[in-house]
Design an enzyme around this catalytic site. Sequence first.
Site, PDB file in Angstrom:
ATOM      1  N   SER A 188       2.054   7.240   4.978  1.00  0.00           N
ATOM      2  CA  SER A 188       3.517   7.389   5.064  1.00  0.00           C
ATOM      3  C   SER A 188       4.131   7.523   3.678  1.00  0.00           C
ATOM      4  O   SER A 188       3.879   6.686   2.812  1.00  0.00           O
ATOM      5  CB  SER A 188       4.161   6.161   5.710  1.00  0.00           C
ATOM      6  OG  SER A 188       3.766   6.031   7.022  1.00  0.00           O
TER       7      SER A 188
ATOM      8  N   TYR B 234      -0.739   2.073  17.402  1.00  0.00           N
ATOM      9  CA  TYR B 234       0.570   1.678  17.971  1.00  0.00           C
ATOM     10  C   TYR B 234       1.249   2.839  18.697  1.00  0.00           C
ATOM     11  O   TYR B 234       2.199   2.628  19.439  1.00  0.00           O
ATOM     12  CB  TYR B 234       1.499   1.059  16.915  1.00  0.00           C
ATOM     13  CG  TYR B 234       1.891   1.970  15.768  1.00  0.00           C
ATOM     14  CD1 TYR B 234       2.728   3.061  15.948  1.00  0.00           C
ATOM     15  CD2 TYR B 234       1.431   1.721  14.481  1.00  0.00           C
ATOM     16  CE1 TYR B 234       3.097   3.882  14.896  1.00  0.00           C
ATOM     17  CE2 TYR B 234       1.781   2.529  13.428  1.00  0.00           C
ATOM     18  CZ  TYR B 234       2.621   3.612  13.644  1.00  0.00           C
ATOM     19  OH  TYR B 234       2.955   4.420  12.599  1.00  0.00           O
ATOM     20  N   GLU B 235       0.754   4.043  18.503  1.00  0.00           N
ATOM     21  CA  GLU B 235       1.296   5.179  19.273  1.00  0.00           C
ATOM     22  C   GLU B 235       0.702   5.210  20.684  1.00  0.00           C
ATOM     23  O   GLU B 235       1.054   6.068  21.491  1.00  0.00           O
ATOM     24  CB  GLU B 235       0.990   6.501  18.551  1.00  0.00           C
ATOM     25  CG  GLU B 235       1.704   6.628  17.213  1.00  0.00           C
ATOM     26  CD  GLU B 235       1.229   7.851  16.425  1.00  0.00           C
ATOM     27  OE1 GLU B 235       1.729   8.954  16.688  1.00  0.00           O
ATOM     28  OE2 GLU B 235       0.340   7.686  15.566  1.00  0.00           O
TER      29      GLU B 235
ATOM     30  N   MET C  87      -0.919  -0.900   9.219  1.00  0.00           N
ATOM     31  CA  MET C  87      -1.201  -0.613  10.633  1.00  0.00           C
ATOM     32  C   MET C  87      -2.155   0.572  10.817  1.00  0.00           C
ATOM     33  O   MET C  87      -2.096   1.267  11.830  1.00  0.00           O
ATOM     34  CB  MET C  87       0.120  -0.314  11.365  1.00  0.00           C
ATOM     35  CG  MET C  87       1.194  -1.369  11.182  1.00  0.00           C
ATOM     36  SD  MET C  87       2.754  -0.846  11.910  1.00  0.00           S
ATOM     37  CE  MET C  87       3.889  -2.081  11.219  1.00  0.00           C
ATOM     38  N   SER C  88      -2.994   0.815   9.836  1.00  0.00           N
ATOM     39  CA  SER C  88      -3.883   1.990   9.934  1.00  0.00           C
ATOM     40  C   SER C  88      -5.190   1.716   9.205  1.00  0.00           C
ATOM     41  O   SER C  88      -5.546   0.571   8.944  1.00  0.00           O
ATOM     42  CB  SER C  88      -3.186   3.219   9.320  1.00  0.00           C
ATOM     43  OG  SER C  88      -3.055   3.057   7.923  1.00  0.00           O
TER      44      SER C  88
ATOM     45  N   ASN D  78       6.712  -2.466   0.128  1.00  0.00           N
ATOM     46  CA  ASN D  78       7.670  -3.581   0.314  1.00  0.00           C
ATOM     47  C   ASN D  78       6.905  -4.886   0.162  1.00  0.00           C
ATOM     48  O   ASN D  78       5.685  -4.917   0.334  1.00  0.00           O
ATOM     49  CB  ASN D  78       8.286  -3.504   1.722  1.00  0.00           C
ATOM     50  CG  ASN D  78       7.212  -3.481   2.813  1.00  0.00           C
ATOM     51  OD1 ASN D  78       6.625  -2.438   3.102  1.00  0.00           O
ATOM     52  ND2 ASN D  78       6.946  -4.635   3.385  1.00  0.00           N
TER      53      ASN D  78
ATOM     54  N   ALA E 261       0.569   3.262   3.453  1.00  0.00           N
ATOM     55  CA  ALA E 261       1.678   2.421   3.003  1.00  0.00           C
ATOM     56  C   ALA E 261       1.368   1.016   3.505  1.00  0.00           C
ATOM     57  O   ALA E 261       0.881   0.865   4.622  1.00  0.00           O
ATOM     58  CB  ALA E 261       2.981   2.924   3.604  1.00  0.00           C
TER      59      ALA E 261
ATOM     60  N   HIS F 228      11.347   1.280   8.381  1.00  0.00           N
ATOM     61  CA  HIS F 228      10.482   2.429   8.121  1.00  0.00           C
ATOM     62  C   HIS F 228      11.091   3.323   7.030  1.00  0.00           C
ATOM     63  O   HIS F 228      10.379   3.882   6.200  1.00  0.00           O
ATOM     64  CB  HIS F 228      10.249   3.207   9.414  1.00  0.00           C
ATOM     65  CG  HIS F 228       9.283   4.346   9.278  1.00  0.00           C
ATOM     66  ND1 HIS F 228       7.962   4.164   8.872  1.00  0.00           N
ATOM     67  CD2 HIS F 228       9.422   5.681   9.479  1.00  0.00           C
ATOM     68  CE1 HIS F 228       7.346   5.336   8.836  1.00  0.00           C
ATOM     69  NE2 HIS F 228       8.213   6.269   9.193  1.00  0.00           N
TER      70      HIS F 228
ATOM     71  N   HIS G 273      -2.117   6.597  14.960  1.00  0.00           N
ATOM     72  CA  HIS G 273      -2.101   5.128  14.922  1.00  0.00           C
ATOM     73  C   HIS G 273      -2.315   4.574  16.321  1.00  0.00           C
ATOM     74  O   HIS G 273      -1.876   5.163  17.305  1.00  0.00           O
ATOM     75  CB  HIS G 273      -0.747   4.633  14.409  1.00  0.00           C
ATOM     76  CG  HIS G 273      -0.362   5.167  13.065  1.00  0.00           C
ATOM     77  ND1 HIS G 273       0.270   6.383  12.910  1.00  0.00           N
ATOM     78  CD2 HIS G 273      -0.519   4.648  11.823  1.00  0.00           C
ATOM     79  CE1 HIS G 273       0.485   6.589  11.614  1.00  0.00           C
ATOM     80  NE2 HIS G 273       0.015   5.564  10.933  1.00  0.00           N
TER      81      HIS G 273
ATOM     82  N   HIS H 106       5.330  11.844   8.969  1.00  0.00           N
ATOM     83  CA  HIS H 106       3.965  12.363   9.051  1.00  0.00           C
ATOM     84  C   HIS H 106       4.068  13.813   9.528  1.00  0.00           C
ATOM     85  O   HIS H 106       4.462  14.058  10.655  1.00  0.00           O
ATOM     86  CB  HIS H 106       3.126  11.555  10.042  1.00  0.00           C
ATOM     87  CG  HIS H 106       2.753  10.195   9.545  1.00  0.00           C
ATOM     88  ND1 HIS H 106       1.595   9.953   8.862  1.00  0.00           N
ATOM     89  CD2 HIS H 106       3.386   9.021   9.625  1.00  0.00           C
ATOM     90  CE1 HIS H 106       1.535   8.671   8.543  1.00  0.00           C
ATOM     91  NE2 HIS H 106       2.609   8.091   9.004  1.00  0.00           N
TER      92      HIS H 106
END
Length: 281
Positions: free
Chosen positions: A39, A94-95, A219-220, A243, A122, A255, A92, A70
């Site tokens: 990201s 989460y998708e 998350m990846s 962050n 990220a 995001h 991902h 993306h």
Amino acid sequence: MTPAIRATGAPDAQAAAAFIRGRVEGDWAAPVAGIVLGSGLGGLAQQLEQALPIPFSHIPGFPVATVAGHAGQVLLGRLAGKPVVMLAGRFHMYEGHPASLAAFPVRVLHALGAPVYIASNAAGGVRRTFAPGDLMLIADHINLMFRNPLIGPTEPGDERFPDMSDPYDPALRALMREAASAVGVSLQDGVYCGLLGPTYETPAEVRMLERLGADAVGMSTVPEVIMARAIGMRVVAVSCITNKAAGLSAERLSHAEVMEAGKAAGGQFEALITEFVRRLP
Ligand code: HPA
């Protein structure tokens, strides 16, 4: 709606790779590396010479990328004069994708002939001294996704029980550090922890991750790295700390902020990866 069942095995990766190769006019130059852009880090795609972009939606077996920021393209081209293949975008869990699909692009990079997998992402900084914009070379990971892309029958060519004592190749990590000093980019070193998301963590979870030995959280990447090791690719990975993780600063997480910080660190990231590729044998 139930997502369509997609085939994500080794023969499917061969089919996707054959499709991508078929788009190339002239001789096929085997890539020295396959690179996935996280990201906000998509700017590296603009550095590609002789770029040939192919939308994910055209490639057999690839779903459409759904995350803002993306682009969803495979790009063939040259970086520092060397042939590489890049993915701007990834899949991902989460998708709603299974781990095997999250890892499928790595199979395709391998089927295209890339011996090295360069992951980027990220991530939130768990180590308290990390600040947005820091780049971290991943030394190791913790899989708190509790999923594994290798579950199921063993695919032809896959290792059933991959050794994970050094998933991030020590020699490639040394090469990345050399590249960082050559271009004057400061590079931290640490442990990446993968969670499913899509929520960011709670402050209590971040304190837990800190105690578990994580330096960054995202998350990846974890399913991709597991796949790369199972099929014999050498791996190197860089996190862009976008962050401070939840509870470590007064800021709320969004995001948009992650994307902004990724872009702000983009120049350093691009210089680092370009120099690394230049130094690849
Ligand atoms: N947590 C999880 N994933 C992330 C974060 C975070 O704080 N920042 C960017 N990706």
